[in-house]
Design an enzyme around this catalytic site. Structure first.
Site, PDB file in Angstrom:
ATOM      1  N   LYS A 116      20.483   6.096 -20.117  1.00  0.00           N
ATOM      2  CA  LYS A 116      20.363   4.708 -19.643  1.00  0.00           C
ATOM      3  C   LYS A 116      18.922   4.272 -19.422  1.00  0.00           C
ATOM      4  CE  LYS A 116      24.906   4.201 -17.986  1.00  0.00           C
ATOM      5  NZ  LYS A 116      25.742   3.465 -17.055  1.00  0.00           N
ATOM      6  N   LYS A 157      21.161   4.948  -9.907  1.00  0.00           N
ATOM      7  CA  LYS A 157      22.094   5.197 -11.013  1.00  0.00           C
ATOM      8  C   LYS A 157      21.645   6.392 -11.851  1.00  0.00           C
ATOM      9  CE  LYS A 157      23.615   1.406 -13.172  1.00  0.00           C
ATOM     10  NZ  LYS A 157      23.612   0.057 -13.826  1.00  0.00           N
ATOM     11  N   GLY A 163      31.405   5.837 -16.358  1.00  0.00           N
ATOM     12  CA  GLY A 163      32.573   5.758 -15.495  1.00  0.00           C
ATOM     13  C   GLY A 163      32.221   5.544 -14.032  1.00  0.00           C
ATOM     14  N   LYS A 200      17.801  -3.226  -8.793  1.00  0.00           N
ATOM     15  CA  LYS A 200      18.134  -4.227  -7.776  1.00  0.00           C
ATOM     16  C   LYS A 200      19.661  -4.304  -7.749  1.00  0.00           C
ATOM     17  CE  LYS A 200      17.264  -8.092  -5.369  1.00  0.00           C
ATOM     18  NZ  LYS A 200      17.039  -7.518  -4.036  1.00  0.00           N
ATOM     19  N   LEU A 202      22.833  -6.310  -7.397  1.00  0.00           N
ATOM     20  CA  LEU A 202      23.248  -7.708  -7.466  1.00  0.00           C
ATOM     21  C   LEU A 202      24.510  -7.866  -6.623  1.00  0.00           C
ATOM     22  CD1 LEU A 202      22.665  -8.181 -11.292  1.00  0.00           C
ATOM     23  CD2 LEU A 202      21.130  -8.847  -9.451  1.00  0.00           C
ATOM     24  N   HIS A 207      30.792  -9.267 -14.727  1.00  0.00           N
ATOM     25  CA  HIS A 207      30.487  -8.341 -15.820  1.00  0.00           C
ATOM     26  C   HIS A 207      30.825  -9.076 -17.123  1.00  0.00           C
ATOM     27  CE1 HIS A 207      30.669  -4.279 -17.929  1.00  0.00           C
ATOM     28  NE2 HIS A 207      31.163  -5.121 -18.812  1.00  0.00           N
ATOM     29  N   GLU A 286      23.922  -1.764 -19.842  1.00  0.00           N
ATOM     30  CA  GLU A 286      24.007  -0.665 -20.801  1.00  0.00           C
ATOM     31  C   GLU A 286      24.556  -1.160 -22.133  1.00  0.00           C
ATOM     32  OE1 GLU A 286      26.778   2.515 -20.179  1.00  0.00           O
ATOM     33  OE2 GLU A 286      28.356   1.222 -19.433  1.00  0.00           O
ATOM     34  N   ARG A 290      30.123   2.036 -29.637  1.00  0.00           N
ATOM     35  CA  ARG A 290      31.458   2.396 -30.142  1.00  0.00           C
ATOM     36  C   ARG A 290      32.367   1.180 -30.016  1.00  0.00           C
ATOM     37  NH1 ARG A 290      33.907   2.165 -25.199  1.00  0.00           N
ATOM     38  NH2 ARG A 290      32.658   2.929 -23.472  1.00  0.00           N
ATOM     39  N   ARG A 336      45.463  -3.961 -19.063  1.00  0.00           N
ATOM     40  CA  ARG A 336      45.604  -2.528 -19.355  1.00  0.00           C
ATOM     41  C   ARG A 336      46.836  -2.004 -18.629  1.00  0.00           C
ATOM     42  NH1 ARG A 336      39.662   0.313 -19.751  1.00  0.00           N
ATOM     43  NH2 ARG A 336      38.549  -1.484 -20.602  1.00  0.00           N
TER      44      ARG A 336
HETATM   45  P1  ADP Z   1      28.852   3.235 -15.997  1.00  0.00           P
HETATM   46  O1  ADP Z   1      28.316   3.587 -17.354  1.00  0.00           O
HETATM   47  O2  ADP Z   1      28.898   4.397 -15.065  1.00  0.00           O
HETATM   48  O3  ADP Z   1      30.150   2.482 -16.074  1.00  0.00           O
HETATM   49  P2  ADP Z   1      27.310   0.748 -15.645  1.00  0.00           P
HETATM   50  O4  ADP Z   1      25.839   0.676 -15.646  1.00  0.00           O
HETATM   51  O5  ADP Z   1      28.023   0.217 -16.854  1.00  0.00           O
HETATM   52  O6  ADP Z   1      27.752   2.266 -15.330  1.00  0.00           O
HETATM   53  O7  ADP Z   1      27.877  -0.007 -14.386  1.00  0.00           O
HETATM   54  C1  ADP Z   1      29.246   0.009 -14.062  1.00  0.00           C
HETATM   55  C2  ADP Z   1      29.570  -1.057 -13.037  1.00  0.00           C
HETATM   56  O8  ADP Z   1      28.806  -0.840 -11.832  1.00  0.00           O
HETATM   57  C3  ADP Z   1      29.231  -2.482 -13.469  1.00  0.00           C
HETATM   58  O9  ADP Z   1      30.254  -3.071 -14.252  1.00  0.00           O
HETATM   59  C4  ADP Z   1      29.078  -3.131 -12.108  1.00  0.00           C
HETATM   60  O10 ADP Z   1      30.381  -3.355 -11.561  1.00  0.00           O
HETATM   61  C5  ADP Z   1      28.389  -2.069 -11.252  1.00  0.00           C
HETATM   62  N1  ADP Z   1      26.908  -2.168 -11.307  1.00  0.00           N
HETATM   63  C6  ADP Z   1      26.076  -1.537 -12.172  1.00  0.00           C
HETATM   64  N2  ADP Z   1      24.777  -1.881 -11.946  1.00  0.00           N
HETATM   65  C7  ADP Z   1      24.772  -2.754 -10.916  1.00  0.00           C
HETATM   66  C8  ADP Z   1      23.744  -3.490 -10.217  1.00  0.00           C
HETATM   67  N3  ADP Z   1      22.456  -3.381 -10.516  1.00  0.00           N
HETATM   68  N4  ADP Z   1      24.137  -4.307  -9.198  1.00  0.00           N
HETATM   69  C9  ADP Z   1      25.448  -4.420  -8.868  1.00  0.00           C
HETATM   70  N5  ADP Z   1      26.452  -3.766  -9.476  1.00  0.00           N
HETATM   71  C10 ADP Z   1      26.148  -2.943 -10.499  1.00  0.00           C
END
Ligand code: ADP
Length: 446
Positions: A116, A157, A163, A200, A202, A207, A286, A290, A336
């Site tokens: 990431k 993160k 997941g 940061k 949010l 999404h 991200e 796929r 789903r």
């Molecule tokens: P993963 O690959 O583990 O699913 P993501 O980066 O796609 O991780 O984030 C998954 C979910 O986490 C997002 O859909 C959102 O709900 C929350 N999230 C991720 N980053 C942020 C952020 N900077 N602020 C608030 N919520 C976040």
């Protein structure tokens, strides 16, 4: 054109890929674990090969067995579906070394987007807006300095994340070191990589993700967005296209930013660029390299079969559409359907004693379930997807309400009753929700 596709997956997505191959006149090979001998895609495939015992690591994740199955059957291409080996760069490399086509992007692009920190840096270089955050990895010793610059609350993160694992929130300086160390240990345990970065946090985003297709030669299109804000534990539950939050100008603007980035990257195949969206701004989180579970709603509003496109691209035939050819029509929602208690979400494997899938105009059910099917306890609990299309969002919601009442799955618990509640909810009716809405709703109605 590829002539025989081995489908390295199971469940509804294996069936989805098989259907596309049949339409294109391509022979199919199903591979399955001993737990999936009776699966629908195994029954419908031209050939099938048992590749191991139930645990995924011994079957669906066993690269040696899958390559051996290709050699035995003479399959010249592999479709990985989603999950399992779909974002495994080593798998793509090994297939390449064996002269087998991987229906997906290059191993390099999988690698870049699979980390990431690298993904975010690459996205930024390609002109995609990202969430403000650390410049690369954050270590315990510099976390405070970085967090002060970004401003609390911050999210820690995992760079290898997926997941929702390895993600920790720090509201203030007092929580920070605990958040960093627990994110690092969780990431190490889950992914064997403890590198973390900071973003940061949010507060109330949606999404929203953009579907892209590239030919690997510098041509790319976007197929609009999907709103996947209704999540539980970072898992999507209900998805819709278009997003109730965007207008045409916003859609085309962010879509073009993504398509342009994919042209510069010379991206090959289908991909999804995921954003958080708050106060009119998009923030990249991200990219998934796929096909995604929710690709069906994009198919519903564009009429474009994404698996056909993937196979065409992998066969070197390029994209079947230009951006001008892509026309968005109506509204689609995907639910789903999981074999789970609709309130506690405890998995409910077992035998489906009676099964009736709904039908009618604008209704699609992607599922390998049937009466007498025994759901194995070893894999995820999604047993199908219900996709409804209408000319307007209101029409789509009306249809969804009718269709949910018609869907019968006896013998196990499913999440259908949850969707019956959601479709009658006033906020959902207005499209007024963010990524926290569903968890708040579940807490307030339990
Ligand atoms: P993963 O690959 O583990 O699913 P993501 O980066 O796609 O991780 O984030 C998954 C979910 O986490 C997002 O859909 C959102 O709900 C929350 N999230 C991720 N980053 C942020 C952020 N900077 N602020 C608030 N919520 C976040």
């Amino acid at each position: 054109m590829v002539s025989k596709v081995l489908i390295a997956n199971r469940g509804e997505i294996a069936l989805r890929v098989l259907r596309a191959c049949k339409e294109l006149g391509i022979a199919t090979v199903a591979v399955h674990s001993t737990a999936d001998s009776d699966a629908m895609h195994v029954r419908l495939a031209d050939e099938s090969v048992c590749i191991g015992p139930p645990p995924s690591r011994d079957s669906y994740l066993n690269i040696h067995q899958i390559v051996a199955a290709c050699e035995i059957t003479g399959a010249d291409a592999v479709h990985p579906g989603y999950g399992f080996l779909s974002e495994n760069a080593k798998f793509a490399d090994i297939l390449d070394a064996h002269g087998i086509t991987f229906i997906g992007p290059t191993a390099d692009h999988i690698r870049i987007m699979g980390d990431k920190i690298t993904a975010k840096k690459t996205a930024q270089e390609l002109g995609i807006p990202v969430v403000p955050g650390s410049d690369g990895e954050v270590l315990p010793e510099n976390a405070l300095e970085v967090a002060r610059k970004i401003g609390f609350p911050v999210l820690i993160k995992a760079t290898a994340g997926g997941g929702g694992r390895g993600m920790k929130l720090a509201h203030s300086e007092a929580d920070l070191s605990e958040a960093v160390s627990s994110a690092r240990s969780e990431a190490l345990a889950a992914f064997g990589n403890d590198a973390v970065y900071m973003e940061k946090y949010l507060g109330k985003p949606r999404h929203i993700e953009i579907q892209v297709l590239g030919d690997g030669e510098g041509n790319a299109v976007h197929l609009g967005e999907r709103d996947c804000s209704l999540q539980r534990r970072h898992q999507k539950v209900w998805e819709e296209a278009n997003s109730p939050a965007l207008n045409v100008e916003q859609r085309m603007k962010i879509g073009e930013v993504c398509a342009d980035a994919m042209r510069k990257l010379k991206y090959r195949g289908a991909g999804t660029i995921e954003f958080l969206y708050e106060n009119g701004e998009f923030y990249f989180i991200e990219m998934n390299t796929r096909l995604q579970v929710e690709h069906t709603i994009t198919e519903a509003i564009t009429g474009i079969d994404l698996v056909h496109e993937q196979i065409h691209i992998a066969s070197g035939k390029g994209l079947s559409v230009t951006q001008e050819d892509v026309v968005f029509s109506g509204h689609a929602i995907e639910c789903r359907i999981n074999a789970e208690d609709p309130r506690t979400f405890v998995p409910s494997p077992g035998t489906i004693t009676y099964y009736h899938a709904p039908g009618g105009l604008g209704v699609r059910v992607d599922s390998g379930a049937y009466a007498g099917y025994k759901i194995p306890p070893y894999y995820d609990s999604m047993i199908g997807k219900l996709i409804v299309h209408g000319r307007t969002r209101d029409e789509c919601m009306m249809r969804l309400r009718r269709v949910l009442d018609e869907f019968v799955v006896d013998g196990i618990k499913t999440t259908i009753p949850l969707f019956q509640d959601l479709v009658d909810n006033a906020d959902i009716a207005k499209g007024d929700y963010d990524i926290h809405w569903l968890e708040n709703y579940l807490a307030s109605t339990s």
